[in-house]
Design a protein around this motif. Structure first.
Motif, PDB file in Angstrom:
ATOM      1  N   ALA A 121      -9.250 -10.619-103.834  1.00 56.07           N
ATOM      2  CA  ALA A 121      -9.549 -10.268-105.216  1.00 56.07           C
ATOM      3  C   ALA A 121     -11.047 -10.107-105.389  1.00 56.07           C
ATOM      4  N   ILE A 122     -11.450  -8.986-105.966  1.00 58.00           N
ATOM      5  CA  ILE A 122     -12.863  -8.757-106.247  1.00 58.00           C
ATOM      6  C   ILE A 122     -13.268  -9.558-107.477  1.00 58.00           C
ATOM      7  N   GLY A 123     -14.380 -10.270-107.395  1.00 56.00           N
ATOM      8  CA  GLY A 123     -14.853 -11.076-108.510  1.00 56.00           C
ATOM      9  C   GLY A 123     -14.435 -12.521-108.363  1.00 56.00           C
ATOM     10  N   ASP A 124     -14.942 -13.373-109.255  1.00 56.98           N
ATOM     11  CA  ASP A 124     -14.704 -14.811-109.157  1.00 56.98           C
ATOM     12  C   ASP A 124     -13.496 -15.280-109.947  1.00 56.98           C
ATOM     13  N   GLY A 125     -13.228 -14.587-111.072  1.00 58.32           N
ATOM     14  CA  GLY A 125     -12.223 -15.158-111.965  1.00 58.32           C
ATOM     15  C   GLY A 125     -10.866 -14.540-111.887  1.00 58.32           C
ATOM     16  N   GLY A 126     -10.706 -13.469-111.074  1.00 62.09           N
ATOM     17  CA  GLY A 126      -9.435 -12.758-111.104  1.00 62.09           C
ATOM     18  C   GLY A 126      -8.358 -13.358-110.249  1.00 62.09           C
ATOM     19  N   ALA A 127      -8.719 -14.164-109.279  1.00 64.55           N
ATOM     20  CA  ALA A 127      -7.730 -14.631-108.319  1.00 64.55           C
ATOM     21  C   ALA A 127      -7.246 -16.028-108.665  1.00 64.55           C
ATOM     22  N   PRO A 128      -5.930 -16.247-108.636  1.00 66.72           N
ATOM     23  CA  PRO A 128      -5.395 -17.593-108.836  1.00 66.72           C
ATOM     24  C   PRO A 128      -5.629 -18.428-107.591  1.00 66.72           C
ATOM     25  N   PRO A 129      -5.465 -19.735-107.688  1.00 68.63           N
ATOM     26  CA  PRO A 129      -5.632 -20.568-106.493  1.00 68.63           C
ATOM     27  C   PRO A 129      -4.606 -20.190-105.437  1.00 68.63           C
ATOM     28  N   PRO A 130      -4.935 -20.348-104.146  1.00 73.84           N
ATOM     29  CA  PRO A 130      -3.999 -19.973-103.100  1.00 73.84           C
ATOM     30  C   PRO A 130      -2.740 -20.821-103.141  1.00 73.84           C
ATOM     31  N   ASP A 131      -1.650 -20.225-102.694  1.00 71.21           N
ATOM     32  CA  ASP A 131      -0.381 -20.935-102.626  1.00 71.21           C
ATOM     33  C   ASP A 131      -0.527 -22.117-101.665  1.00 71.21           C
ATOM     34  N   PRO A 132      -0.014 -23.296-102.036  1.00 71.53           N
ATOM     35  CA  PRO A 132      -0.193 -24.461-101.151  1.00 71.53           C
ATOM     36  C   PRO A 132       0.451 -24.290 -99.795  1.00 71.53           C
ATOM     37  N   ASP A 133       1.447 -23.394 -99.690  1.00 73.41           N
ATOM     38  CA  ASP A 133       2.101 -23.185 -98.395  1.00 73.41           C
ATOM     39  C   ASP A 133       1.365 -22.178 -97.521  1.00 73.41           C
ATOM     40  N   THR A 134       0.343 -21.519 -98.077  1.00 75.93           N
ATOM     41  CA  THR A 134      -0.400 -20.520 -97.312  1.00 75.93           C
ATOM     42  C   THR A 134      -1.384 -21.218 -96.386  1.00 75.93           C
ATOM     43  N   PRO A 135      -1.371 -20.890 -95.081  1.00 78.74           N
ATOM     44  CA  PRO A 135      -2.322 -21.528 -94.156  1.00 78.74           C
ATOM     45  C   PRO A 135      -3.754 -21.264 -94.577  1.00 78.74           C
ATOM     46  N   LYS A 136      -4.600 -22.255 -94.384  1.00 78.03           N
ATOM     47  CA  LYS A 136      -6.003 -22.118 -94.739  1.00 78.03           C
ATOM     48  C   LYS A 136      -6.675 -21.083 -93.839  1.00 78.03           C
ATOM     49  N   PRO A 140     -15.815 -11.768-100.601  1.00 82.77           N
ATOM     50  CA  PRO A 140     -15.861 -13.027 -99.845  1.00 82.77           C
ATOM     51  C   PRO A 140     -14.524 -13.396 -99.221  1.00 82.77           C
ATOM     52  N   ASP A 141     -14.586 -14.051 -98.069  1.00 81.43           N
ATOM     53  CA  ASP A 141     -13.377 -14.478 -97.366  1.00 81.43           C
ATOM     54  C   ASP A 141     -12.517 -15.401 -98.234  1.00 81.43           C
ATOM     55  N   GLU A 142     -13.182 -16.248 -99.021  1.00 87.50           N
ATOM     56  CA  GLU A 142     -12.434 -17.214 -99.825  1.00 87.50           C
ATOM     57  C   GLU A 142     -11.693 -16.565-100.993  1.00 87.50           C
ATOM     58  N   ASN A 143     -11.893 -15.263-101.213  1.00 87.38           N
ATOM     59  CA  ASN A 143     -11.172 -14.567-102.278  1.00 87.38           C
ATOM     60  C   ASN A 143      -9.805 -14.057-101.838  1.00 87.38           C
ATOM     61  N   ALA A 144      -9.382 -14.455-100.637  1.00 84.62           N
ATOM     62  CA  ALA A 144      -8.050 -14.058-100.174  1.00 84.62           C
ATOM     63  C   ALA A 144      -6.983 -14.693-101.056  1.00 84.62           C
ATOM     64  N   ILE A 145      -5.950 -13.920-101.365  1.00 83.16           N
ATOM     65  CA  ILE A 145      -4.863 -14.413-102.208  1.00 83.16           C
ATOM     66  C   ILE A 145      -3.549 -14.326-101.454  1.00 83.16           C
ATOM     67  N   ASN A 146      -2.556 -14.983-101.968  1.00 81.43           N
ATOM     68  CA  ASN A 146      -1.203 -14.895-101.415  1.00 81.43           C
ATOM     69  C   ASN A 146      -0.537 -13.646-101.994  1.00 81.43           C
ATOM     70  N   ASP A 147      -0.596 -12.552-101.251  1.00 82.87           N
ATOM     71  CA  ASP A 147      -0.070 -11.290-101.778  1.00 82.87           C
ATOM     72  C   ASP A 147       1.445 -11.281-101.891  1.00 82.87           C
ATOM     73  N   ARG A 148       2.134 -12.224-101.250  1.00 85.44           N
ATOM     74  CA  ARG A 148       3.594 -12.272-101.362  1.00 85.44           C
ATOM     75  C   ARG A 148       4.050 -12.830-102.707  1.00 85.44           C
ATOM     76  N   SER A 149       3.132 -13.528-103.421  1.00 82.54           N
ATOM     77  CA  SER A 149       3.509 -14.110-104.709  1.00 82.54           C
ATOM     78  C   SER A 149       3.240 -13.162-105.878  1.00 82.54           C
ATOM     79  N   PHE A 150       2.609 -12.014-105.603  1.00 82.60           N
ATOM     80  CA  PHE A 150       2.322 -11.015-106.625  1.00 82.60           C
ATOM     81  C   PHE A 150       1.695 -11.649-107.873  1.00 82.60           C
ATOM     82  N   PRO A 151       0.466 -12.182-107.761  1.00 83.20           N
ATOM     83  CA  PRO A 151      -0.165 -12.885-108.882  1.00 83.20           C
ATOM     84  C   PRO A 151      -0.258 -12.017-110.125  1.00 83.20           C
TER      85      PRO A 151
END
Length: 400
Positions: A353-368, A306-317
């Motif tokens: 991130a694949i799945g629902d629980g693996g991704a942290p919330p997006p960084d607040p500075d990351t554009p929507k 899903p599109d909403e599973n995008a993460i901030n890859d610069r923060s290395f979650p």
């Protein structure tokens, strides 16, 4: 092979013609005005054959009129293509009634393109002779010259059919000029051979595509297995995939990654398939594209991330990174390299991130992320048939 040197076109006519000398004169005049290139004529049989040569580029051209029908055997492969019949339903009748034809050829070097023969190429390599015309710029130049030669012939006399041998396309004479006017690679240069299982009663036909012609730029052909999307939509994506790799700073989408336009109207996964002698395509390697999402046709694959599973890859979650430090560094470097490639063509790299629980919330500075919407003229999603609509709109994604 990449950048084949010897390129040809055959133009078929229903009647004899006496146009060759005038067409050669027009070509030489127009090309000199366009590029400044001046061609000498070292060999000529008036009205029948002309060899032109430009010393500064080492470009050799031939125009040959043959007052006889073309050999129908050379069209066997092209006639086996479904697309040939779709583009020109009466193509077999046109070939059967041809009474004369003109052969055009373009090559670089004084050897006339004989280096395209694998045995001769191997011999030249052993003795240290470089292959003539073996750059993309020279290849594109040959395609441009051949298109101009062909279009000038059609201005003098309308052919019933045109055989563009680089992609083994057979096209009606009426359609050829519009095809040839498009920059390469285009539908003229990439032949989509369609295949798929026979549809059962009440079922829709599902078609896949194996290209012929993509190897001349990418070193591989492109494969899309049969699926529910219209073949024309998949073919548009093939052209877009090629153009992403051929623009300035362009690159081939890495193995296992996905790509699509910024408006998220479609998404395809790319897998690099090496040649497999057992698959019936011995000696051929493919870039395989798998559709994951196509908004226009209401398609969403089960394995689309899903599109909403995008993460901030610069923060290395931490929840997604490997435990070992070396592996973390390797993955971070991979993301950085891919981000640089995407940004190099004006695009964007994204990790999901694949799945629902693996991704942290997006960084607040990351554009929507942009909301998925149907493509509109002000929000272009689908490319034109040339595939160039995605040039500045494509981005890479990596599911983890």
């Amino acid at each position: 092979m990449r950048y084949p040197n010897r390129l040809q076109t055959a133009l078929l006519f229903d009647h004899p013609h006496d146009i060759l000398e005038a067409a050669v004169r027009d070509f030489a005049r127009i090309e000199e005005m366009k590029s400044g290139a001046i061609f000498n004529v070292p060999e000529a049989n008036p009205g029948k054959f002309y060899r032109l040569f430009n010393g500064s580029e080492e470009l050799m051209l031939t125009f040959e009129y043959i007052d006889a029908p073309a050999n129908p055997d050379v069209f066997t492969a092209a006639l086996s293509s479904t697309v040939t019949g779709l583009l020109c339903p009466d193509i077999r009748e046109r070939i059967a009634r041809s009474r004369s034809h003109i052969l055009l050829e373009v090559s670089h070097g004084v050897m006339g393109g004989v280096e395209d023969d694998p045995k001769i190429a191997e011999m030249f390599q052993q003795i240290g002779v470089k292959q003539a015309g073996a750059t993309r710029e020279q290849f594109d130049r040959r395609l441009q010259i051949l298109a101009l030669m062909s279009r000038i012939i059609t201005d003098h006399a309308s052919p019933s059919a045109v055989h563009w041998t680089q992609s083994d396309q057979l096209i009606s004479g009426e359609m050829f000029d519009s095809f040839a006017a498009t920059d390469a690679p285009s539908p003229l240069h990439i032949h989509p051979y369609l295949f798929g299982p026979q549809a059962g009663p009440g079922e829709d036909q599902q078609l896949g595509i194996r290209t012929y012609g993509a190897r001349h730029w990418l070193g591989r052909e492109i494969l899309i297995k049969p699926n529910v999307l219209p073949w024309a939509a998949n073919f548009e994506t093939i052209l877009s995939f090629m153009n992403v790799s051929l623009v300035e700073n362009g690159y081939v989408i890495p193995d296992g990654d996905t790509f699509g336009p910024e408006d998220r109207s479609l998404s395809y996964r790319v897998n690099w398939r090496d040649a497999d002698p057992e698959d019936g395509e011995a000696g051929l390697a493919f870039y395989e594209l798998t559709p994951l999402k196509h908004v226009e046709h209401g398609f969403l694959a089960d394995d689309h991330v899903p599109d909403e599973n995008a993460i901030n890859d610069r923060s290395f979650p931490a929840g997604l990174m490997p435990e070992e430090q070396d592996a973390k560094v390797e993955l971070a470097n991979e993301w950085a390299e891919k981000r640089a490639m995407a940004e190099g063509i004006g695009g964007r790299f994204e990790v999901r991130a694949i799945g629902d629980g693996g991704a942290p919330p997006p960084d607040p500075d990351t554009p929507k992320s942009a909301q998925v919407s149907q493509p509109t003229p002000s929000n272009p999603g689908m490319p034109s048939l040339s595939g160039k609509g995605l040039r500045a709109k494509v981005f890479g994604r990596k599911g983890i």
